[in-house]
Motif scaffolding. Sequence first.
Motif, short mmCIF file in Angstrom:
data_model
loop_
_atom_site.label_atom_id
_atom_site.label_comp_id
_atom_site.label_asym_id
_atom_site.label_seq_id
_atom_site.Cartn_x
_atom_site.Cartn_y
_atom_site.Cartn_z
N ILE A 1 5.08 -71.21 -8.54
CA ILE A 1 4.19 -69.82 -8.59
C ILE A 1 3.79 -69.67 -9.94
N ASP A 2 4.89 -69.71 -10.94
CA ASP A 2 4.72 -69.41 -12.39
C ASP A 2 4.19 -70.56 -13.10
N ASN A 3 3.88 -71.87 -12.34
CA ASN A 3 3.32 -73.09 -13.03
C ASN A 3 4.33 -73.54 -14.03
N GLN A 4 5.52 -73.38 -13.82
CA GLN A 4 6.65 -73.80 -14.61
C GLN A 4 7.22 -75.35 -13.94
N VAL A 5 7.77 -76.16 -14.86
CA VAL A 5 8.21 -77.62 -14.26
C VAL A 5 9.39 -77.30 -13.20
N ASN A 6 9.28 -77.98 -12.07
CA ASN A 6 10.58 -78.00 -11.05
C ASN A 6 10.60 -79.11 -10.65
N CYS A 7 10.15 -80.22 -11.46
CA CYS A 7 10.45 -81.58 -10.95
C CYS A 7 10.77 -82.22 -12.41
N LEU A 8 11.94 -83.00 -12.44
CA LEU A 8 12.19 -83.55 -13.77
C LEU A 8 12.04 -85.09 -13.65
N LYS A 9 11.43 -85.61 -14.61
CA LYS A 9 10.93 -86.99 -14.54
C LYS A 9 12.52 -87.77 -14.80
N SER A 10 13.56 -87.16 -15.73
CA SER A 10 14.66 -87.70 -15.78
C SER A 10 15.64 -88.19 -14.25
N VAL A 11 15.30 -87.35 -13.42
CA VAL A 11 15.74 -87.11 -12.09
C VAL A 11 15.16 -88.34 -11.23
N THR A 12 13.78 -87.95 -11.01
CA THR A 12 13.05 -88.67 -10.11
C THR A 12 12.67 -89.96 -10.30
N GLY A 13 12.36 -90.14 -11.91
CA GLY A 13 11.54 -91.19 -12.17
C GLY A 13 10.18 -91.49 -12.14
N ALA A 14 9.69 -90.05 -11.99
CA ALA A 14 8.29 -89.79 -12.30
C ALA A 14 7.80 -90.07 -13.71
N SER A 15 6.36 -90.34 -13.77
CA SER A 15 5.68 -90.47 -15.00
C SER A 15 6.08 -89.36 -16.04
N LYS A 16 6.08 -88.12 -15.48
CA LYS A 16 6.23 -87.07 -16.37
C LYS A 16 7.03 -85.73 -15.78
N ASN A 17 7.43 -84.67 -16.22
CA ASN A 17 7.88 -83.55 -15.70
C ASN A 17 6.57 -82.98 -15.45
N HIS A 18 6.73 -81.94 -14.03
CA HIS A 18 5.81 -81.48 -13.80
C HIS A 18 5.93 -80.40 -12.73
N SER A 19 5.09 -79.44 -12.25
CA SER A 19 5.38 -78.43 -11.32
C SER A 19 4.53 -78.69 -9.81
N SER A 20 5.57 -78.97 -8.93
CA SER A 20 5.18 -79.41 -7.64
C SER A 20 5.17 -78.64 -6.57
N GLY A 21 4.26 -78.69 -5.55
CA GLY A 21 4.32 -77.88 -4.49
C GLY A 21 2.87 -77.62 -4.17
N VAL A 22 2.37 -77.12 -2.82
CA VAL A 22 1.15 -76.91 -2.49
C VAL A 22 1.32 -75.38 -2.09
N ILE A 23 0.33 -74.71 -2.44
CA ILE A 23 0.29 -73.11 -2.09
C ILE A 23 -0.64 -72.76 -1.18
N PHE A 24 -0.29 -72.13 0.06
CA PHE A 24 -1.15 -71.62 0.94
C PHE A 24 -1.07 -70.05 1.08
N LEU A 25 -2.19 -69.64 1.22
CA LEU A 25 -2.51 -68.05 1.27
C LEU A 25 -2.81 -67.70 2.66
N PRO A 26 -2.37 -66.54 3.30
CA PRO A 26 -2.50 -66.01 4.62
C PRO A 26 -3.89 -65.75 4.87
#
Length: 352
Positions: free
Chosen positions: A327-352
Amino acid sequence: MNKREVFVIGLMSGTSLDGIDLVYVKFRKDDYAFFDILHAETVAYSKEWKQLLQNAIHFSSEELLVLDTTYGKHLGGVIDNFIHNYKIEKIDFIASHGHTILHQPEKGITLQIGSGEEIAKITKQKVVCDFRTQDVTLGGQGAPLVPIGDELLFSEYDFCLNLGGFSNVSFHKNGGRVAFDICPVNIVLNFYANKIGLEYDASGKIASEGKINKQLLEALNSLDFYKIAPPKSLGLEWVQQEIFPLIDSLETDISVILTTFVEHIAIQIATVIKNSDSVLITGGGVFNSFLMSRIECYANVKIKQSSDALINYKEALIFAFLGVLKIDNQVNCLKSVTGASKNHSSGVIFLP
């Protein structure tokens, strides 16, 4: 989200199908490590839902689309009841992990069902979900996702170890966070306990009374997965292809299978946490006292028990936290952990 405090409902459904874990958490924005689990509950699956989720791996894409919607409605109803039962009034958003049906990151595939749109519609709340897909798209494993929470919420521990359907670990090494799945745990132990009419082997009693099949133990410990360097993750598909056929080809006695597999788990975990007295262990496997004693034996450690709330609900808590970061657009996925190409803020937001 500039408020000093944020109130979140987090939910998690693990591969062991124990049920849906829900937490209502208050986070302090100036220091995330100061959090309060205000309410927590596990809602067990009905027999029908359990069978449906177990068999969904064989569904067609059309059937999975329908299940995604149906399961999302089910989650929405469960959350609504949770809100009503605990008279919860302050909710900034809901963060849902969903339930993993497919996880083959090497093929670019990961699927967690539980439509965020349906949850938002039913609960009339903002929803954050689908935390894994973006990471897989970026070349990562999409797992484990909990380590960012370990890093920011539980930094005082050398190792954070979870014993759920699978065991996974995270720790700080060479200036970065390292995390990976170690081996299957309850996804295998419960499967064989089910064969003798039990939901699970309470406290590991049956396993504690059986004998070890040395040939099976050696074969399990020799599986290729254990030779792969992290990042690496496991899914139900791997267990069905590698573990079950191997066990069934070498042993039929359930008590021997349970004893041997507990030994296998303990050996694999000990290779990671050996000689460390600073280990946070959470997840349902903690209540398997025989398993815990074997881990302590092989790892040469005495493990301190954390609170029941943390043991049972740490993953739901951390998915709530991943939502805060998204929600705050901060990194929540670490490339050192998952092997992704970069750290990133993951997730999809749905509004009611």
